[in-house]
Design a protein around this motif. Structure first.
Motif, PDB file in Angstrom:
ATOM      1  N   ASN A 122       0.669  -0.948  -0.170  1.00  0.00           N
ATOM      2  CA  ASN A 122       0.040  -0.143   0.017  1.00  0.00           C
ATOM      3  C   ASN A 122       0.883   1.330   0.000  1.00  0.00           C
TER       4      ASN A 122
ATOM      5  N   ALA B 280      -6.168  -5.007   2.378  1.00  0.00           N
ATOM      6  CA  ALA B 280      -5.861  -4.110   0.994  1.00  0.00           C
ATOM      7  C   ALA B 280      -6.047  -2.725   1.435  1.00  0.00           C
ATOM      8  N   ASP B 281      -6.844  -2.343   2.664  1.00  0.00           N
ATOM      9  CA  ASP B 281      -6.898  -1.121   3.062  1.00  0.00           C
ATOM     10  C   ASP B 281      -6.043  -0.528   4.452  1.00  0.00           C
ATOM     11  N   TYR B 282      -5.053  -1.466   4.650  1.00  0.00           N
ATOM     12  CA  TYR B 282      -4.477  -1.480   5.845  1.00  0.00           C
ATOM     13  C   TYR B 282      -3.672  -0.023   5.758  1.00  0.00           C
TER      14      TYR B 282
ATOM     15  N   ALA C 256      -3.954   3.175   7.516  1.00  0.00           N
ATOM     16  CA  ALA C 256      -4.438   4.480   7.855  1.00  0.00           C
ATOM     17  C   ALA C 256      -3.416   5.134   9.099  1.00  0.00           C
TER      18      ALA C 256
ATOM     19  N   ARG D 136      -1.868   6.969   0.700  1.00  0.00           N
ATOM     20  CA  ARG D 136      -3.036   6.427   1.376  1.00  0.00           C
ATOM     21  C   ARG D 136      -4.554   6.685   0.347  1.00  0.00           C
TER      22      ARG D 136
ATOM     23  N   THR E 178      -4.575   4.433  -2.264  1.00  0.00           N
ATOM     24  CA  THR E 178      -5.617   3.164  -1.811  1.00  0.00           C
ATOM     25  C   THR E 178      -6.804   3.359  -1.580  1.00  0.00           C
ATOM     26  N   GLN E 179      -7.404   4.514  -1.052  1.00  0.00           N
ATOM     27  CA  GLN E 179      -8.661   4.879  -0.969  1.00  0.00           C
ATOM     28  C   GLN E 179      -9.584   4.723  -2.154  1.00  0.00           C
TER      29      GLN E 179
ATOM     30  N   ARG F  68      -8.419   3.457  -5.017  1.00  0.00           N
ATOM     31  CA  ARG F  68      -8.464   2.041  -5.561  1.00  0.00           C
ATOM     32  C   ARG F  68      -9.645   1.072  -5.016  1.00  0.00           C
ATOM     33  N   ASN F  69      -9.854   1.456  -3.395  1.00  0.00           N
ATOM     34  CA  ASN F  69     -10.914   0.325  -3.188  1.00  0.00           C
ATOM     35  C   ASN F  69     -12.305   1.203  -3.240  1.00  0.00           C
TER      36      ASN F  69
ATOM     37  N   SER G 244     -14.180   7.476  -6.057  1.00  0.00           N
ATOM     38  CA  SER G 244     -12.735   7.404  -5.991  1.00  0.00           C
ATOM     39  C   SER G 244     -11.755   8.584  -6.164  1.00  0.00           C
TER      40      SER G 244
END
Length: 251
Positions: free
Chosen positions: A49, A81-83, A85, A111, A114-115, A117-118, A148
């Motif tokens: 990430n 996948a969101d780890y 923060a 970060r 990542t946000q 992407r998810n 996104s």
């Protein structure tokens, strides 16, 4: 006998602490195997990430940074996948911030990647949206950012540094101009894009994100930036993939 809440708290504490427990219910070989596997998974998730942060500081330093972060921030979900923060805050409070003052901003930028992407998918306006819009209606149109999309300002040139680290070849040295940078981060197709923005484009987009119609956004942008090319900014907005039509405000 400890309650379930006490057991869970002790389990989490011994799982993420720097050194394995020497006594107590978790001082067993089976727990040590699980602990090492879980901590390795968390470090690999952080590396996935935050790839540019890892590249900038090297394997050994990143390992120490990841261990410090893991000690403070246990994973809240088995989906990693969101780890990560708050990694930027861990960096800002460490010695790394004095040595690499842009590193916390890089963590903040990654970060947002990542946000993006998810985030959930949404249908953005097309590149010809404004060309097909009736002139008498244009000023009263509201646009919403897609899930996104993120706007961000940075006091360091992290966007330039991030872009230099994309691709198979890592730069051996960088000497970007030390200046503030603005960017739009958005999922575009199968990849996350980071578009550098000038101040006028950023302020215009920020007005839209704040819920203002096009006419108000344009008027405010011209007041702040008299030389702004609104037509060019509208073209950039339409092609960005970052905005969708607000159906509630645009019957």
């Amino acid at each position: 006998m400890p309650s379930l809440a006490e057991f869970q708290a002790g389990f989490t504490h011994d799982l993420v602490r720097d050194q394995p427990p020497q006594s107590g219910p978790f001082a067993r070989p089976a727990f040590a195997v699980y602990r090492n596997t879980w901590r390795k998974a968390l470090r690999e998730a952080l590396r996935a990430n935050y790839p540019v942060v890892a590249a900038l500081i090297g394997e050994e330093v990143f390992h120490r940074l990841a261990s410090e972060y893991i000690r403070k921030a246990a994973a809240r979900s088995p989906i990693l996948a969101d780890y990560g923060a708050g990694l930027d805050e861990t960096i800002a409070a460490s010695q790394l911030h004095g040595m690499l003052p842009y590193l916390a901003d890089m963590a903040r930028l990654e970060r947002l990647v990542t946000q993006a992407r998810n985030a959930a998918a949404a249908e953005p306006i097309g590149p010809d949206f404004f060309a097909t819009l009736a002139p008498d209606r244009a000023e009263r149109v509201w646009l919403n950012p897609v899930p996104s999309a993120h706007l961000a300002r940075f006091p360091t040139p992290v966007v330039t540094i991030w872009r230099a680290h994309q691709g198979p070849d890592q730069p051996k040295s960088l000497s970007p101009d030390w200046r503030n940078e603005q960017a739009l981060i958005v999922q575009r197709g199968t990849a996350v894009a980071i578009d550098p923005l000038d101040r006028a484009s950023f302020d215009f987009a920020a007005m839209l994100v704040a819920g203002n119609p096009l006419g108000v956004a344009a008027t405010d942008t011209i007041a702040r930036h008299p030389d702004a090319d609104i037509a060019a900014i509208l073209t950039r907005v339409a092609r960005s993939g970052a905005f969708t039509i607000n159906r509630e405000d645009n019957p």
